[in-house]
Scaffold this active site. Structure first.
Site, PDB file in Angstrom:
ATOM      1  N   ASP A 121      -2.831  -3.071   3.211  1.00  9.31           N
ATOM      2  CA  ASP A 121      -3.362  -3.187   4.567  1.00  9.31           C
ATOM      3  C   ASP A 121      -4.466  -4.236   4.616  1.00  9.31           C
ATOM      4  OD1 ASP A 121      -1.674  -1.326   5.584  1.00  9.31           O
ATOM      5  OD2 ASP A 121      -3.140   0.288   5.749  1.00  9.31           O
ATOM      6  N   ASP A 135      -7.505  -4.829   5.452  1.00  6.81           N
ATOM      7  CA  ASP A 135      -8.864  -4.410   5.759  1.00  6.81           C
ATOM      8  C   ASP A 135      -9.624  -4.226   4.452  1.00  6.81           C
ATOM      9  OD1 ASP A 135      -7.877  -2.038   4.733  1.00  6.81           O
ATOM     10  OD2 ASP A 135      -7.833  -0.986   6.645  1.00  6.81           O
ATOM     11  N   ARG A 190      -5.855   0.043  12.587  1.00  6.50           N
ATOM     12  CA  ARG A 190      -7.256   0.314  12.249  1.00  6.50           C
ATOM     13  C   ARG A 190      -8.181  -0.836  12.636  1.00  6.50           C
ATOM     14  NH1 ARG A 190      -7.538   4.609   8.220  1.00  6.50           N
ATOM     15  NH2 ARG A 190      -5.429   5.396   7.841  1.00  6.50           N
ATOM     16  N   GLU A 197       0.818  -1.219   0.000  1.00  7.37           N
ATOM     17  CA  GLU A 197       0.000   0.000   0.000  1.00  7.37           C
ATOM     18  C   GLU A 197       0.846   1.261   0.000  1.00  7.37           C
ATOM     19  OE1 GLU A 197      -3.813   1.644   2.560  1.00  7.37           O
ATOM     20  OE2 GLU A 197      -3.541  -0.483   2.177  1.00  7.37           O
ATOM     21  N   LYS A 198       2.065   1.166   0.566  1.00  7.76           N
ATOM     22  CA  LYS A 198       2.917   2.347   0.675  1.00  7.76           C
ATOM     23  C   LYS A 198       4.372   1.944   0.464  1.00  7.76           C
ATOM     24  CE  LYS A 198      -0.221   4.490   4.010  1.00  7.76           C
ATOM     25  NZ  LYS A 198      -0.393   4.955   5.403  1.00  7.76           N
ATOM     26  N   TYR A 202      -1.298  -3.612  13.777  1.00  8.27           N
ATOM     27  CA  TYR A 202      -2.176  -2.908  12.833  1.00  8.27           C
ATOM     28  C   TYR A 202      -3.131  -1.967  13.572  1.00  8.27           C
ATOM     29  CZ  TYR A 202      -5.556  -2.154   9.099  1.00  8.27           C
ATOM     30  OH  TYR A 202      -6.396  -1.577   8.181  1.00  8.27           O
TER      31      TYR A 202
END
Length: 699
Positions: free
Chosen positions: A101, A103, A318, A7-8, A316
């Site tokens: 991530d 999710d 979130r 993701e990053k 993590y």
């Protein structure tokens, strides 16, 4: 080629290191056999209405609702280069590991790229709970099949499409209807943001309409023992069981005084044990950080993200879960060792912890996609490299974990009931026995040692004094960010419709743990909410919106039910197509409701007449502050600078004392200043001066 999509960039570097991949390319790490690349958020996005059909470039109620026949995506202009890099890598790949991530949103960020490029091949899912090396290696050894998490993608698409439908169609419909009443602005509507705003608006109105009432407590002292009257008369009580009738209270006092004696009906002491609080989800972490440190919900989320990504200190962030898998009991010693090495103060607490204790947080049945937020077993964490706020949040997370291995908090609760002439009085006295986990969480500094009278059941007491204490009802408290997060999570408490209550589960809230902070920030950015002394208060614009919007959009219960439907898609109980069919049908009814209703709203948007075309100019928010823009844009591009709410056109600007051209008021990093417009001309004029109360400081 095997391609990992993170993701990053930071996550990609961590993953590549653990894969042993080191070759550096443009936008990726690796070689022709294994490569690790990254997205930068969403690299593709939904088309705007005018890109679907040019007729939507003008807002007309006849064109509503807007429902795309085919959902098409377009590149995000800011990240198009990285998108093309991933396109080239996918063309070489026959195996993709989605490593975004873990999710719903992370699933969308990864899979929407595969769909956009119509890529087909073998898919695995890397499910990371932390970014320290041990956690990454553990996840690499237990890759999931792509099919296991594909329903999360469907749920993410459903959320995005539902938000698009409501945002695009309801915003246009409501704004157009309001403009018929002279309102000159856009009433932005959102599936999640609008009911969140309604919660605050309703609370503010309740506070403002609140009328204070007197109520009456009776306090008695019996042979030195203080006790409070046990009021149980429905005729004279309010909804909270308080006595509102002074004459009735006085009759009780007179009756007790005339009797002269009282009898102990109950005297019992019971040992109470309180287990440690559950571990933190992002919601509870935001609530506690707001309460303890005054952090905003967005600030807490950003700090938690930094502890996870940058420092590899916590798992993590979130997560919506407060429990841990039983399998992680084997890692407790390693986590505690890491905490001890990182922070000597924590080490002192760990020495007294019993690592064999298994608290109620170890529960496989309570797990969601992620477990609770806890410290990692990464011994390389550098606390000195953390900011002060990061350290505070890390400390909070560590203490929550350590507390699980401390004894229960224990206290003795003594209950006393006294009968005085038929009127009951009671008293409860708590005496601490063992602080237990409270020592770790700093929730209590020392043992409470209240004096407990020596009484026996049936003992007669004298009536020393009996007095009425007049108190006043108070309005509910305004929301702070922690309380609003909690309210969003528990949306069921705002539902009054009986049928909705039957189908709404207690754990279905507004938004998700990962999005609630951003929703609050969005409402503040759009000037619907403001924060004054840590209290969240609705603005006039926010209230105007809620007064105009139909119940179907602002009802927290409806939004919570929709979130429940998204959860069903994620679990495979509901299909994306079935959800969208229902959403489109509901949207059609909503738009018809907006079109048919009489919207009561006054123009609360300040306007000035455009000197070029005569249309209204509105105050708008730009990257460098507010400015006035013509509503005739793009045909008319007239703009004016904003000076304390007033439009200042170029012709009215002061002249530069150096070259005679016009000065401009500019917002810099340290506030406003004035600069010559000739700065970009040849020859350049570099005159600048300070801003004094909206005017240039000219000597």
């Amino acid at each position: 080629m095997k391609l990992y999509i993170c993701e990053k960039p930071g996550q990609a570097r961590d993953l590549a290191r653990n894969l042993g991949v080191s070759g550096k390319g443009d936008g990726f790490i690796g070689d022709n056999s294994v490569a690790v690349t990254w997205a930068i958020g969403h690299l593709v996005q939904q088309l705007n209405p005018d890109e679907i059909d040019t007729k939507y470039s003008k807002w007309n109620t006849e064109d509503l609702p807007i429902v795309p026949e085919i959902w098409k995506m377009k590149p995000n202009a800011k990240t198009k280069k990285q998108l093309n890099i991933i396109k080239g890598l996918l063309q070489k790949s026959n195996h993709v590991v989605i490593a975004t991530d873990g999710d719903r949103e992370g699933e969308v960020i990864g899979r929407e790229l595969l769909d956009y490029f119509e890529w087909t091949g073998n898919i695995n899912r890397l499910w990371l709970t932390a970014l320290d090396d041990n956690s990454i290696k553990k996840a690499l050894n237990s890759l999931k099949q792509g099919s296991e998490t594909e329903p999360l993608y469907a749920a993410g698409l459903a959320r995005a499409r539902a938000d698009w439908l409501v945002g695009m169609s309801a915003t246009r419909a409501l704004s157009l209807m309001a403009q018929k009443k002279g309102y000159r602005g856009v009433l932005s509507v959102g599936r999640v943001q609008t009911p969140t705003l309604a919660i605050v608006v309703n609370r503010d109105i309740e506070i403002e309409n609140f009328k204070t009432k007197d109520y009456y407590d009776i306090l008695g002292v019996f042979s030195g023992v203080e006790a409070k009257w046990w009021f149980n008369n429905d005729e004279f009580s309010d909804e909270n069981g308080r006595c509102l009738n002074k004459d009735f209270a006085q009759s009780v006092v007179d009756n007790v005084k005339s009797g002269g004696n009282a009898v102990v009906e109950k005297f019992a002491t019971q040992r109470k044990k309180v287990s440690p609080p559950l571990l933190h989800s992002i919601d509870t972490l935001q609530e506690q950080a707001n309460k303890k440190f005054g952090f905003s919900s967005k600030q807490t989320l950003d700090l938690a993200q930094s502890l996870y990504e940058k420092h590899k200190a916590t798992t993590y962030p979130r997560s919506d879960c407060q429990y841990l898998p039983i399998s992680q009991l084997s890692e407790v010693k390693d986590v505690m060792t890491a905490i001890s090495n990182i922070d000597s103060n924590m080490g002192k607490l760990i020495v007294n912890a019993d690592l064999t204790v298994q608290s109620k947080v170890w529960n496989d049945k309570k797990l969601s996609a992620h477990h609770a937020i806890i410290p990692t077993n990464n011994t390389q964490v550098n606390v000195s490299g953390m900011t002060t706020d990061e350290s505070k949040l890390y400390d909070l997370i560590c203490r929550s974990y350590i507390a699980q291995f401390y004894p229960s908090y224990e206290y003795d609760k003594t209950s006393i009931e006294i009968n005085a002439s038929g009127e009951m009085f009671n008293a409860n006295i708590n005496v601490d026995v063992n602080l237990g986990w409270k020592i770790v969480t700093n929730s209590q500094a020392e043992l409470r040692q209240d004096t407990v009278p020596k009484l026996t059941k049936g003992q007669e007491l004298t009536v020393d004094t009996v007095d009425i204490e007049i108190k006043q009802t108070k309005p509910p408290a305004r929301y702070n960010e922690g309380a609003l997060i909690k309210a969003m999570k528990n949306a069921h408490q705002f539902v009054t419709d009986v049928n909705l209550k039957k189908i709404l589960r207690g754990d279905e809230g507004i938004g998700t743990s990962a999005t609630r902070a951003n929703i609050i920030e969005l409402l503040k950015k759009r000037n619907f909410l403001t924060v004054i002394q840590k209290q969240i208060i609705s603005t006039d614009t926010g209230r105007a919106l809620i007064s105009a919007v139909p119940t179907e959009v602002k009802d927290p219960g409806m939004t919570a039910i929709m979130e429940g439907s998204l959860s069903k898609i994620a679990s495979g109980e509901l299909t994306l197509d079935a959800f969208m069919d229902w959403q489109v049908e509901w949207l059609g009814k909503l738009i018809e409701t907006i079109k048919s209703r009489e919207i009561s709203i006054e123009s609360n948007i300040q306007t000035v007449e455009c000197p070029e075309c005569g249309k209204d100019m509105f105050l708008r928010q730009g990257k460098k502050g507010k400015f006035w823009g013509c509503s005739g844009y793009p045909d008319c591009k007239t703009v004016a600078q904003n000076n304390n709410g007033k439009a200042v056109f170029e012709k009215d600007m002061p002249d530069c004392p150096k070259c005679g051209k016009k000065l401009r008021r500019i917002k810099g990093e340290k506030g406003f200043f004035w600069s010559c417009k000739g700065y970009f001309d040849e020859p350049k004029c570099e005159f600048m001066t300070q801003d004094k109360a909206g005017k240039p400081f000219l000597k």
